[in-house]
Design a protein around this motif. Structure first.
Motif, PDB file in Angstrom:
ATOM      1  N   ARG A  63       0.036   3.971   1.029  1.00 49.21           N
ATOM      2  CA  ARG A  63      -0.498   5.105   2.171  1.00 49.21           C
ATOM      3  C   ARG A  63       0.281   5.272   3.379  1.00 49.21           C
ATOM      4  O   ARG A  63       0.018   6.378   3.958  1.00 49.21           O
ATOM      5  CB  ARG A  63      -1.975   4.579   2.354  1.00 49.21           C
ATOM      6  CG  ARG A  63      -2.888   5.479   3.444  1.00 49.21           C
ATOM      7  CD  ARG A  63      -4.309   5.007   3.338  1.00 49.21           C
ATOM      8  NE  ARG A  63      -5.117   5.907   4.498  1.00 49.21           N
ATOM      9  CZ  ARG A  63      -5.478   7.030   4.292  1.00 49.21           C
ATOM     10  NH1 ARG A  63      -5.144   7.642   3.248  1.00 49.21           N
ATOM     11  NH2 ARG A  63      -6.136   7.345   5.327  1.00 49.21           N
TER      12      ARG A  63
ATOM     13  N   ASP B  69      -8.937   2.630  10.122  1.00 53.36           N
ATOM     14  CA  ASP B  69      -9.229   1.640   9.143  1.00 53.36           C
ATOM     15  C   ASP B  69      -8.341   0.423   9.789  1.00 53.36           C
ATOM     16  O   ASP B  69      -7.138   0.571  10.240  1.00 53.36           O
ATOM     17  CB  ASP B  69      -8.569   1.759   7.731  1.00 53.36           C
ATOM     18  CG  ASP B  69      -9.179   2.935   6.853  1.00 53.36           C
ATOM     19  OD1 ASP B  69     -10.774   2.934   7.162  1.00 53.36           O
ATOM     20  OD2 ASP B  69      -8.680   3.645   6.103  1.00 53.36           O
TER      21      ASP B  69
ATOM     22  N   ARG C  45      -9.466  -1.656  -7.177  1.00 54.70           N
ATOM     23  CA  ARG C  45     -10.739  -0.997  -7.678  1.00 54.70           C
ATOM     24  C   ARG C  45     -11.648  -1.741  -8.296  1.00 54.70           C
ATOM     25  O   ARG C  45     -12.734  -1.291  -8.657  1.00 54.70           O
ATOM     26  CB  ARG C  45     -10.274   0.113  -8.749  1.00 54.70           C
ATOM     27  CG  ARG C  45      -9.546   1.385  -7.817  1.00 54.70           C
ATOM     28  CD  ARG C  45      -9.365   2.661  -8.828  1.00 54.70           C
ATOM     29  NE  ARG C  45      -8.687   3.739  -8.419  1.00 54.70           N
ATOM     30  CZ  ARG C  45      -7.312   3.905  -8.158  1.00 54.70           C
ATOM     31  NH1 ARG C  45      -6.379   3.168  -8.967  1.00 54.70           N
ATOM     32  NH2 ARG C  45      -6.805   5.020  -7.515  1.00 54.70           N
TER      33      ARG C  45
ATOM     34  N   SER D 254       0.944  -1.233   0.074  1.00 58.75           N
ATOM     35  CA  SER D 254      -0.089  -0.009  -0.012  1.00 58.75           C
ATOM     36  C   SER D 254       0.820   1.246  -0.069  1.00 58.75           C
ATOM     37  O   SER D 254       1.931   1.278   0.894  1.00 58.75           O
ATOM     38  CB  SER D 254      -0.907   0.226   1.372  1.00 58.75           C
ATOM     39  OG  SER D 254      -1.568   1.230   1.373  1.00 58.75           O
TER      40      SER D 254
ATOM     41  N   THR E 279     -18.889   3.179   0.865  1.00 58.71           N
ATOM     42  CA  THR E 279     -18.194   3.941   1.830  1.00 58.71           C
ATOM     43  C   THR E 279     -17.016   3.037   2.179  1.00 58.71           C
ATOM     44  O   THR E 279     -15.963   3.547   1.984  1.00 58.71           O
ATOM     45  CB  THR E 279     -18.799   4.611   2.967  1.00 58.71           C
ATOM     46  OG1 THR E 279     -20.025   5.494   2.551  1.00 58.71           O
ATOM     47  CG2 THR E 279     -18.064   5.287   3.918  1.00 58.71           C
TER      48      THR E 279
ATOM     49  N   PRO F   8      -5.312   0.824  -4.174  1.00 57.95           N
ATOM     50  CA  PRO F   8      -5.746   1.444  -5.281  1.00 57.95           C
ATOM     51  C   PRO F   8      -5.699   0.099  -6.218  1.00 57.95           C
ATOM     52  O   PRO F   8      -6.844   0.288  -7.111  1.00 57.95           O
ATOM     53  CB  PRO F   8      -4.783   2.378  -5.693  1.00 57.95           C
ATOM     54  CG  PRO F   8      -4.022   2.731  -4.260  1.00 57.95           C
ATOM     55  CD  PRO F   8      -3.943   1.483  -3.422  1.00 57.95           C
TER      56      PRO F   8
ATOM     57  N   ALA G 287     -14.643   2.584  -0.727  1.00 58.52           N
ATOM     58  CA  ALA G 287     -13.838   3.817  -1.227  1.00 58.52           C
ATOM     59  C   ALA G 287     -12.792   4.002  -0.178  1.00 58.52           C
ATOM     60  O   ALA G 287     -11.498   4.191  -0.607  1.00 58.52           O
ATOM     61  CB  ALA G 287     -14.757   5.082  -0.858  1.00 58.52           C
ATOM     62  N   ARG G 288     -12.911   3.493   1.265  1.00 56.63           N
ATOM     63  CA  ARG G 288     -11.826   3.429   2.268  1.00 56.63           C
ATOM     64  C   ARG G 288     -10.942   2.653   1.774  1.00 56.63           C
ATOM     65  O   ARG G 288      -9.601   2.514   1.856  1.00 56.63           O
ATOM     66  CB  ARG G 288     -12.466   3.229   3.574  1.00 56.63           C
ATOM     67  CG  ARG G 288     -13.229   4.430   4.062  1.00 56.63           C
ATOM     68  CD  ARG G 288     -13.826   4.087   5.361  1.00 56.63           C
ATOM     69  NE  ARG G 288     -12.830   4.425   6.476  1.00 56.63           N
ATOM     70  CZ  ARG G 288     -12.820   5.150   7.331  1.00 56.63           C
ATOM     71  NH1 ARG G 288     -13.500   6.142   7.230  1.00 56.63           N
ATOM     72  NH2 ARG G 288     -11.923   5.221   8.431  1.00 56.63           N
TER      73      ARG G 288
ATOM     74  N   THR H 144     -10.163   1.143  -1.208  1.00 54.64           N
ATOM     75  CA  THR H 144      -9.455   1.423  -2.422  1.00 54.64           C
ATOM     76  C   THR H 144      -8.495   2.717  -2.253  1.00 54.64           C
ATOM     77  O   THR H 144      -7.416   2.704  -2.817  1.00 54.64           O
ATOM     78  CB  THR H 144     -10.172   1.817  -3.579  1.00 54.64           C
ATOM     79  OG1 THR H 144     -11.183   2.737  -3.273  1.00 54.64           O
ATOM     80  CG2 THR H 144     -11.102   0.468  -4.074  1.00 54.64           C
ATOM     81  N   ARG H 145      -8.605   3.418  -1.095  1.00 54.20           N
ATOM     82  CA  ARG H 145      -7.534   4.419  -0.836  1.00 54.20           C
ATOM     83  C   ARG H 145      -6.337   3.773  -0.346  1.00 54.20           C
ATOM     84  O   ARG H 145      -5.241   4.221  -0.232  1.00 54.20           O
ATOM     85  CB  ARG H 145      -8.406   5.430   0.356  1.00 54.20           C
ATOM     86  CG  ARG H 145      -7.549   6.635   0.606  1.00 54.20           C
ATOM     87  CD  ARG H 145      -8.179   7.561   1.561  1.00 54.20           C
ATOM     88  NE  ARG H 145      -8.862   7.106   2.543  1.00 54.20           N
ATOM     89  CZ  ARG H 145      -9.635   7.714   3.507  1.00 54.20           C
ATOM     90  NH1 ARG H 145      -9.954   8.901   3.169  1.00 54.20           N
ATOM     91  NH2 ARG H 145     -10.202   7.157   4.540  1.00 54.20           N
ATOM     92  N   VAL H 146      -6.618   2.708   0.412  1.00 57.13           N
ATOM     93  CA  VAL H 146      -5.372   1.748   1.023  1.00 57.13           C
ATOM     94  C   VAL H 146      -4.843   1.005  -0.088  1.00 57.13           C
ATOM     95  O   VAL H 146      -3.704   0.908  -0.143  1.00 57.13           O
ATOM     96  CB  VAL H 146      -6.022   0.973   2.177  1.00 57.13           C
ATOM     97  CG1 VAL H 146      -4.675   0.073   2.528  1.00 57.13           C
ATOM     98  CG2 VAL H 146      -6.528   1.890   3.538  1.00 57.13           C
TER      99      VAL H 146
END
Length: 429
Positions: free
Chosen positions: A173, A290, A332, A171, A319, A329, A322-323, A325-327
């Motif tokens: 992030r 998360d 998706r 990740s 929701t 990507p 979305a969280r 895929t922020r971690v």
């Protein structure tokens, strides 16, 4: 969060993949025991198992199914410590007492692993857990925590910089993390059901579909259901967020909070292992955090969001995705096969609230989202106290607890407003 039928577990990846468990009959008529326990979750079953192994007659009363509540649908992360920082506990009870409480929390982690081994529980245990940093302030906080754990508590965890962490966790992030090989993760419903089988093998009787409606206190207290009652020498209240008005003086010390977890469709072994190469569980240290891990059948189990109003957030699956895929990507194209939630109990200071009411009614609550290991410890500590060794329970009882402000009418809106500030802090700083 809806129940498919009154005798079923809440629909989740856990309930879909759990080892089959027989329905247990409801309480009918009057009975007696040495100890009667409210709640067939991890706290109640842990206490029941310890007491039965010591030769006591124990009856457990469960409103729904064994493991129906948070014990059977949580994030499955088994971590040392409690729901608040150890420094906060030290400020409340002193450094020496805090060191003892911390050591006991590590015992709670080891107790989970010991019970899995002793009772042959198919709990999908995996070693390893990482707390990870999103922002530079998180890096500073984690490094300070690492130093305090080593210097004050003699507990070693590893600092991984961004490159070391990325070698295990694919990740972009995170800036680094604290890795603990002693903590880990498991299938919480399978573990709870396995604990129930171990308790029954030791002589415990579990009655499902037996919601406790009242507690009659006295020299031999009584728990009453719609169709029966149990009189015993001791009572253990282990309903946590789902028990209400049984002991009113406990109710305002905790607040129910909704938390949520999702399971993706199967990713396949190669794709799943590429996400978390060493199979550890992961949690960031935002207030609205998360947390995630891999399942035994190569899904990503991803938790996040919290509802302080207890109402499920709108478009929960969207929701959560979305969280996720922020971690990651690279996920998706991946959807959740199931998303579920449940209520946990938080205390105002996020510290555990364990103790006794009078001489023969014991309770444990306030696990504050950090309960998989601590619940087992709570059951053991309460069982020790019932058997006459109360020093450890007395140590927990010295942690001060205040009521949530605002009373019944205002405490939820006040908490929602406070949590909005912490979420804004996560976003801006």
């Amino acid at each position: 969060m809806a129940v498919r039928n009154p005798s079923a577990h809440v629909d989740s990846w856990y309930s879909r993949s759990a080892t089959p468990s027989p329905a247990r009959p409801p309480l009918q008529g009057r009975d007696t025991a040495d100890v009667v326990v409210l709640g067939a979750g991890l706290t109640g079953l842990s206490a029941a198992l310890e007491l039965a192994q010591a030769g006591l007659k124990v009856i457990v009363l469960e409103a729904r199914r064994t493991g129906w509540g948070a014990s059977g649908r949580n994030g499955g992360q088994v971590i040392f410590g409690y729901g608040c920082d150890q420094a906060k506990i030290a400020a409340m009870v002193g450094r020496e007492a805090s060191k003892a409480l911390f050591d006991w929390s590590v015992e709670g982690v080891d107790l989970v692993k010991q019970r899995i081994a002793d009772h042959g529980i198919d709990a999908h245990w995996r070693d390893g857990h990482a707390h990870v940093a999103i922002k530079p302030r998180h890096v500073a906080e984690l490094k300070a925590w690492q130093a305090d754990l080593a210097d004050t508590y003699g507990y070693g965890v590893q600092w991984w910089d961004r490159e070391q962490l990325r070698a295990q966790l694919d990740s972009p992030r995170y800036l680094g993390g604290l890795y603990d090989p002693r903590s880990g993760h498991l299938h919480p419903l399978n573990y709870t059901l396995g604990l129930a089988r171990a308790a029954e093998a030791a002589g415990v009787r579990i009655h499902e579909g037996s919601e406790v409606l009242s507690l009659q206190r006295g020299a031999r207290p009584v728990l009453r259901t719609a169709k029966g009652e149990v009189q015993a020498g001791f009572v253990v209240l282990a309903g946590n967020a789902l028990a209400y008005r049984i002991a009113p003086e406990l109710d305002d010390k905790i607040m129910p909070v909704g938390t949520y977890v999702g399971a993706t469709e199967p990713l396949g072994e190669e794709r799943a292992q590429a996400l978390i190469r060493n199979g550890m569980a992961v949690a960031d240290i935002n207030w609205a955090l998360d947390y995630f891990r891999l399942s035994a059948d190569h899904r990503l189990l991803f938790g996040g969001r919290a509802s302080y109003s207890t109402l499920p957030p709108p478009n929960l699956a969207g929701t959560m995705r979305a969280r996720m895929t922020r971690v990651f990507p690279q996920l998706r194209d991946v959807k959740f096969n199931s998303v579920w939630g449940g209520l946990i109990d938080i205390s105002l200071n996020r510290a555990p609230h364990w103790g006794r009411l009078g001489d023969n009614v014991y309770f444990a609550q306030g696990f504050s989202g950090h309960g998989v290991a601590a619940t087992g410890l709570a059951g053991r500590v309460i069982a020790e106290a019932i058997r006459g060794q109360a020093a450890r329970l007395d140590a927990f009882a010295r942690i001060p607890h205040r009521n949530f402000p605002g009373g019944r009418a205002l405490r939820t809106p006040l908490l929602v407003a406070a949590m909005a500030w912490f979420k804004l802090r996560d976003a801006l700083w």
